[in-house]
Design a protein around this motif. Sequence first.
Motif, PDB file in Angstrom:
ATOM      1  N   GLU A  88       1.079  -1.189  -0.224  1.00 25.98           N
ATOM      2  CA  GLU A  88      -0.003   0.191   0.147  1.00 25.98           C
ATOM      3  C   GLU A  88       0.819   1.307   0.056  1.00 25.98           C
ATOM      4  O   GLU A  88       0.630   2.180  -0.543  1.00 25.98           O
ATOM      5  CB  GLU A  88      -0.659   0.095   0.735  1.00 25.98           C
ATOM      6  CG  GLU A  88      -1.902   1.033   0.917  1.00 25.98           C
ATOM      7  CD  GLU A  88      -2.886   1.240   0.249  1.00 25.98           C
ATOM      8  OE1 GLU A  88      -2.938   0.458   0.040  1.00 25.98           O
ATOM      9  OE2 GLU A  88      -3.333   2.295  -0.208  1.00 25.98           O
ATOM     10  N   ARG A 115       2.003   1.713  -3.378  1.00 22.82           N
ATOM     11  CA  ARG A 115       0.678   2.298  -4.198  1.00 22.82           C
ATOM     12  C   ARG A 115       0.777   3.926  -4.239  1.00 22.82           C
ATOM     13  O   ARG A 115       0.565   4.212  -4.976  1.00 22.82           O
ATOM     14  CB  ARG A 115      -0.798   1.363  -3.968  1.00 22.82           C
ATOM     15  CG  ARG A 115      -0.857   1.383  -5.072  1.00 22.82           C
ATOM     16  CD  ARG A 115      -2.326   0.264  -4.967  1.00 22.82           C
ATOM     17  NE  ARG A 115      -3.793   1.100  -3.564  1.00 22.82           N
ATOM     18  CZ  ARG A 115      -4.446   2.167  -3.904  1.00 22.82           C
ATOM     19  NH1 ARG A 115      -4.863   1.696  -5.174  1.00 22.82           N
ATOM     20  NH2 ARG A 115      -5.222   2.207  -3.448  1.00 22.82           N
ATOM     21  N   LEU A 155       1.623  -0.529 -10.911  1.00 22.58           N
ATOM     22  CA  LEU A 155       0.346  -0.362 -10.465  1.00 22.58           C
ATOM     23  C   LEU A 155      -0.250  -1.774 -11.042  1.00 22.58           C
ATOM     24  O   LEU A 155      -0.977  -2.201 -10.101  1.00 22.58           O
ATOM     25  CB  LEU A 155      -0.334   0.544 -10.352  1.00 22.58           C
ATOM     26  CG  LEU A 155       0.150   1.692 -10.019  1.00 22.58           C
ATOM     27  CD1 LEU A 155      -0.559   3.373 -11.294  1.00 22.58           C
ATOM     28  CD2 LEU A 155      -0.347   2.093  -8.827  1.00 22.58           C
ATOM     29  N   LEU A 159       1.214  -3.891  -8.705  1.00 19.95           N
ATOM     30  CA  LEU A 159       0.750  -4.529  -7.331  1.00 19.95           C
ATOM     31  C   LEU A 159      -0.746  -5.562  -7.430  1.00 19.95           C
ATOM     32  O   LEU A 159      -0.634  -5.558  -6.390  1.00 19.95           O
ATOM     33  CB  LEU A 159       0.430  -3.241  -6.520  1.00 19.95           C
ATOM     34  CG  LEU A 159       1.660  -2.188  -6.338  1.00 19.95           C
ATOM     35  CD1 LEU A 159       1.485  -1.101  -5.945  1.00 19.95           C
ATOM     36  CD2 LEU A 159       1.796  -3.377  -5.100  1.00 19.95           C
TER      37      LEU A 159
END
Length: 117
Positions: free
Chosen positions: A7, A10, A72, A75
């Motif tokens: 996170e 991110r 992203l 992720l």
Amino acid sequence: MDAATREAFRQRLLEQQRALVRRIYDLEAELAAASEREIEYGDRAQAEDTELDLELLDEQSRREWEEIQAALARLEAGTYGRCEACGKEIPRARLEVLPTARRCVRCQETQEVSAEA
Ligand SMILES: [Zn+2]
């Protein structure tokens, strides 16, 4: 890599993405002023996510944008932080410096050498 770490990265990637978006709009404003073209900035701001004019970005920024999108996506897929070449985990310190890193230092260097050849 635990959920909190993912996170954190991110958020960093999203912030990097926002900075690029701002750069695009600055460029658009400059272009519009130069050509005295009228642009509805209110509408464009609302369409921020869908209507990015990547053509306005220089080559380096465009590549940065693509790298952020790819990071992203990794992720989301759960493959973030893993070297695309050897499959080992990329050291956290490297990701701190370069959140969009796809490969560990060793594989990156190998790739750059072979790309030059
Ligand atoms: Zn590697």
